[in-house]
Design a protein around this motif. Structure first.
Motif, PDB file in Angstrom:
ATOM      1  N   HIS A 244     -12.817  38.029  -2.576  1.00 48.75           N
ATOM      2  CA  HIS A 244     -12.475  37.068  -3.623  1.00 48.75           C
ATOM      3  C   HIS A 244     -13.594  36.034  -3.780  1.00 48.75           C
ATOM      4  CE1 HIS A 244      -9.298  33.927  -5.126  1.00 48.75           C
ATOM      5  NE2 HIS A 244     -10.302  34.067  -5.952  1.00 48.75           N
ATOM      6  N   SER A 245     -14.068  35.480  -2.674  1.00 54.99           N
ATOM      7  CA  SER A 245     -15.096  34.437  -2.738  1.00 54.99           C
ATOM      8  C   SER A 245     -16.447  34.989  -3.175  1.00 54.99           C
ATOM      9  CB  SER A 245     -15.222  33.750  -1.370  1.00 54.99           C
ATOM     10  OG  SER A 245     -14.033  33.069  -1.049  1.00 54.99           O
ATOM     11  N   VAL A 246     -16.775  36.221  -2.756  1.00 51.79           N
ATOM     12  CA  VAL A 246     -18.021  36.843  -3.223  1.00 51.79           C
ATOM     13  C   VAL A 246     -17.977  37.036  -4.735  1.00 51.79           C
ATOM     14  CG1 VAL A 246     -19.397  38.957  -3.166  1.00 51.79           C
ATOM     15  CG2 VAL A 246     -18.578  37.957  -1.032  1.00 51.79           C
ATOM     16  N   ALA A 247     -16.827  37.519  -5.238  1.00 55.68           N
ATOM     17  CA  ALA A 247     -16.669  37.693  -6.688  1.00 55.68           C
ATOM     18  C   ALA A 247     -16.806  36.356  -7.411  1.00 55.68           C
ATOM     19  CB  ALA A 247     -15.312  38.326  -6.991  1.00 55.68           C
ATOM     20  N   ASP A 248     -16.174  35.314  -6.862  1.00 55.81           N
ATOM     21  CA  ASP A 248     -16.273  33.989  -7.473  1.00 55.81           C
ATOM     22  C   ASP A 248     -17.718  33.494  -7.496  1.00 55.81           C
ATOM     23  OD1 ASP A 248     -13.593  34.016  -7.845  1.00 55.81           O
ATOM     24  OD2 ASP A 248     -13.101  32.510  -6.344  1.00 55.81           O
ATOM     25  N   SER A 249     -18.467  33.738  -6.428  1.00 56.82           N
ATOM     26  CA  SER A 249     -19.863  33.285  -6.363  1.00 56.82           C
ATOM     27  C   SER A 249     -20.709  33.974  -7.428  1.00 56.82           C
ATOM     28  CB  SER A 249     -20.444  33.559  -4.967  1.00 56.82           C
ATOM     29  OG  SER A 249     -19.707  32.876  -3.978  1.00 56.82           O
ATOM     30  N   LEU A 250     -20.555  35.298  -7.559  1.00 57.56           N
ATOM     31  CA  LEU A 250     -21.306  36.017  -8.591  1.00 57.56           C
ATOM     32  C   LEU A 250     -20.912  35.540  -9.982  1.00 57.56           C
ATOM     33  CD1 LEU A 250     -21.274  39.655  -7.160  1.00 57.56           C
ATOM     34  CD2 LEU A 250     -23.199  38.091  -7.285  1.00 57.56           C
ATOM     35  N   ASN A 251     -19.620  35.266 -10.167  1.00 54.56           N
ATOM     36  CA  ASN A 251     -19.164  34.794 -11.473  1.00 54.56           C
ATOM     37  C   ASN A 251     -19.775  33.446 -11.820  1.00 54.56           C
ATOM     38  OD1 ASN A 251     -17.594  37.058 -11.663  1.00 54.56           O
ATOM     39  ND2 ASN A 251     -15.735  36.062 -10.920  1.00 54.56           N
TER      40      ASN A 251
ATOM     41  N   MET B 290      -2.289  42.337  -0.877  1.00 53.47           N
ATOM     42  CA  MET B 290      -1.946  42.943  -2.166  1.00 53.47           C
ATOM     43  C   MET B 290      -1.459  41.893  -3.168  1.00 53.47           C
ATOM     44  SD  MET B 290      -0.393  46.719  -1.320  1.00 53.47           S
ATOM     45  CE  MET B 290       0.666  46.290   0.066  1.00 53.47           C
ATOM     46  N   ILE B 291      -0.765  40.862  -2.681  1.00 50.96           N
ATOM     47  CA  ILE B 291      -0.355  39.771  -3.582  1.00 50.96           C
ATOM     48  C   ILE B 291      -1.584  39.065  -4.136  1.00 50.96           C
ATOM     49  CG2 ILE B 291       0.743  37.499  -3.640  1.00 50.96           C
ATOM     50  CD1 ILE B 291       2.807  38.598  -1.658  1.00 50.96           C
ATOM     51  N   ILE B 292      -2.572  38.804  -3.270  1.00 51.06           N
ATOM     52  CA  ILE B 292      -3.824  38.183  -3.728  1.00 51.06           C
ATOM     53  C   ILE B 292      -4.500  39.059  -4.772  1.00 51.06           C
ATOM     54  CG2 ILE B 292      -6.151  37.498  -3.000  1.00 51.06           C
ATOM     55  CD1 ILE B 292      -4.862  36.784  -0.253  1.00 51.06           C
ATOM     56  N   GLY B 293      -4.543  40.361  -4.503  1.00 47.76           N
ATOM     57  CA  GLY B 293      -5.165  41.285  -5.459  1.00 47.76           C
ATOM     58  C   GLY B 293      -4.463  41.295  -6.801  1.00 47.76           C
ATOM     59  N   ALA B 294      -3.114  41.345  -6.779  1.00 46.62           N
ATOM     60  CA  ALA B 294      -2.359  41.354  -8.033  1.00 46.62           C
ATOM     61  C   ALA B 294      -2.585  40.070  -8.821  1.00 46.62           C
ATOM     62  CB  ALA B 294      -0.870  41.544  -7.730  1.00 46.62           C
ATOM     63  N   LEU B 295      -2.659  38.938  -8.121  1.00 48.43           N
ATOM     64  CA  LEU B 295      -2.897  37.659  -8.786  1.00 48.43           C
ATOM     65  C   LEU B 295      -4.283  37.638  -9.434  1.00 48.43           C
ATOM     66  CD1 LEU B 295      -1.963  34.747  -9.346  1.00 48.43           C
ATOM     67  CD2 LEU B 295      -2.995  34.098  -7.168  1.00 48.43           C
TER      68      LEU B 295
ATOM     69  N   SER C 131      -8.043  27.388  -8.739  1.00 51.99           N
ATOM     70  CA  SER C 131      -6.594  27.298  -8.545  1.00 51.99           C
ATOM     71  C   SER C 131      -6.063  28.593  -7.940  1.00 51.99           C
ATOM     72  CB  SER C 131      -5.891  26.999  -9.872  1.00 51.99           C
ATOM     73  OG  SER C 131      -6.234  27.962 -10.858  1.00 51.99           O
ATOM     74  N   THR C 132      -6.581  29.734  -8.399  1.00 54.59           N
ATOM     75  CA  THR C 132      -6.176  31.014  -7.814  1.00 54.59           C
ATOM     76  C   THR C 132      -6.621  31.110  -6.363  1.00 54.59           C
ATOM     77  OG1 THR C 132      -6.423  32.043  -9.986  1.00 54.59           O
ATOM     78  CG2 THR C 132      -6.295  33.515  -8.096  1.00 54.59           C
ATOM     79  N   ALA C 133      -7.825  30.614  -6.072  1.00 57.52           N
ATOM     80  CA  ALA C 133      -8.338  30.674  -4.705  1.00 57.52           C
ATOM     81  C   ALA C 133      -7.486  29.844  -3.759  1.00 57.52           C
ATOM     82  CB  ALA C 133      -9.787  30.192  -4.676  1.00 57.52           C
ATOM     83  N   CYS C 134      -7.092  28.649  -4.194  1.00 58.21           N
ATOM     84  CA  CYS C 134      -6.245  27.805  -3.333  1.00 58.21           C
ATOM     85  C   CYS C 134      -4.913  28.492  -3.049  1.00 58.21           C
ATOM     86  CB  CYS C 134      -6.015  26.447  -3.996  1.00 58.21           C
ATOM     87  SG  CYS C 134      -7.480  25.380  -4.034  1.00 58.21           S
ATOM     88  N   PHE C 135      -4.313  29.061  -4.089  1.00 61.17           N
ATOM     89  CA  PHE C 135      -3.055  29.779  -3.879  1.00 61.17           C
ATOM     90  C   PHE C 135      -3.268  30.991  -2.980  1.00 61.17           C
ATOM     91  CE2 PHE C 135       0.043  33.044  -5.072  1.00 61.17           C
ATOM     92  CZ  PHE C 135       1.226  32.354  -4.882  1.00 61.17           C
ATOM     93  N   GLY C 136      -4.374  31.717  -3.193  1.00 59.48           N
ATOM     94  CA  GLY C 136      -4.658  32.901  -2.386  1.00 59.48           C
ATOM     95  C   GLY C 136      -4.872  32.571  -0.924  1.00 59.48           C
ATOM     96  N   VAL C 137      -5.551  31.449  -0.644  1.00 57.62           N
ATOM     97  CA  VAL C 137      -5.762  31.041   0.747  1.00 57.62           C
ATOM     98  C   VAL C 137      -4.431  30.719   1.416  1.00 57.62           C
ATOM     99  CG1 VAL C 137      -6.733  29.245   2.216  1.00 57.62           C
ATOM    100  CG2 VAL C 137      -8.131  30.251   0.416  1.00 57.62           C
TER     101      VAL C 137
END
Length: 341
Positions: A31-38, A189-194, A159-165
């Protein structure tokens, strides 16, 4: 700030995930790697969207922001959502068990990540609040109407990252208490679906802006009312708009002028009105006025457009839903089409 936070978090989650073998931690690392590239994509878009217009792009490069935001959404979907779901499925198929040290390391890494992600989210919210104050409305409306895709994407990511953590911490904690890896697998899987849902929403918004989205209904109504108040204009038959970027909007209107104006007066009126629109609404920097002769059908459509804008601004029913034209409008269409060329 969001990029710096995500780079540190991604490294911490990756090292913690490799050390503990935690699927929830590895999902959060993805998740964080994807966020960094984004965020690298979004930084590139900020620079490229400010380039001056040229012969190939006479309206400028403002839509670069929307294109790179679409790529960021694809990155969230593939690198974040799909990998997290894969990690969860793999965890369900394994009999992985962690040591108590592994659990502690994982929770510490996630706690640090929550602090860093929360700091970035607070910074983004402060930026939104500043814009809300300038516009004179509340935070909720500012977030919903945010036209900067970079800011909107950072808000969604943080906001998604905070919820995912938080979900990952619950998964790791329940795994530690019960000894069942399924808790971490379901958290992954919940993190992935979100992430898949957030990516879909961001992609849908970017798609609409790339295709060509109309300006805010309040802006369109204000410009229409301004033109209709001018003594030289009898009817504004059509007002079209398209956002060319966060600071640029194209406005094209067909107007029926009052009788008795000669050609020189018509030219002076059009130049004055275009200048007045640009000065009063700087975001409407591309203004085109077309003089036409309004038919009864044109006037009826103009009234319908005004009702649509009023409903959109006042929060009424969806004004953009399909609506069949009445018989009078249908009868007028061929004549209008023949007259315009």
């Amino acid at each position: 700030m969001a990029l710096g936070a995500n780079l540190v978090i991604a490294l911490a989650k990756l090292l913690g995930g490799l050390f503990t073998g935690s699927p929830a931690l590895l999902s959060e690392a993805a998740h964080s790697v994807a966020d960094s590239l984004n965020e690298i994509f979004l930084l590139a878009s900020l620079k490229r969207s400010r380039r001056a217009p040229d012969s190939k792009h006479p309206f400028g490069y403002g839509k670069e922001r929307y294109f790179w935001s679409l790529l960021a959404a694809v990155g969230i979907f593939v690198m974040g959502g799909c990998f997290s779901v894969f990690q969860g499925i793999e965890a369900l198929r394994s009999d992985h068990a962690e040591t108590r040290t592994g659990y502690v390391v994982g929770l510490i890494v996630l706690a640090v990540a929550l602090i860093a992600e929360g700091s970035s989210l607070v910074r983004a919210l402060l930026q939104v609040r500043g814009r809300a104050r300038q516009a004179g409305h509340g935070m909720r409306k500012a977030i919903r109407s945010a036209d900067d895709p970079a800011l909107r994407t950072v808000l969604a990511e943080d906001s998604t990252a905070c919820f995912g953590v938080v979900v990952a911490m619950l998964g790791v904690g329940l795994h530690m208490i019960t000894g069942e890896v399924q808790w971490e697998a379901w958290a992954s899987m919940i993190i992935g679906a979100l992430l898949v849902f957030v990516a879909y929403q961001l992609a849908k918004e970017s798609r609409g802006q790339i295709i060509g989205e109309a300006a805010d209904p309040a802006l369109r109504r204000a410009i229409r009312e301004f033109l209709e108040r001018q003594p030289e204009i009898d009817t504004v038959t059509t007002l079209l708009s398209m956002r060319l970027g966060t600071l640029s909007t194209l406005v094209a209107a067909r107007v029926d002028l009052a009788a008795g104006l000669d050609s020189e007066e018509v030219e002076e009126v059009l130049v004055r009105l275009k200048k007045a629109v640009r000065e009063q609404w700087p975001i409407a920097d591309q203004v085109f006025l077309d003089v036409t002769e309004a038919s009864p059908g044109d006037r009826e459509r103009a009234r319908h457009e005004r009702r649509q804008l009023d409903a959109a601004v006042n929060g009424g029913p969806d004004p953009d839903g399909p609506e069949e034209p009445d018989e009078r409008n249908r009868a007028e269409e061929p004549d209008t089409a023949e007259r315009e060329p």
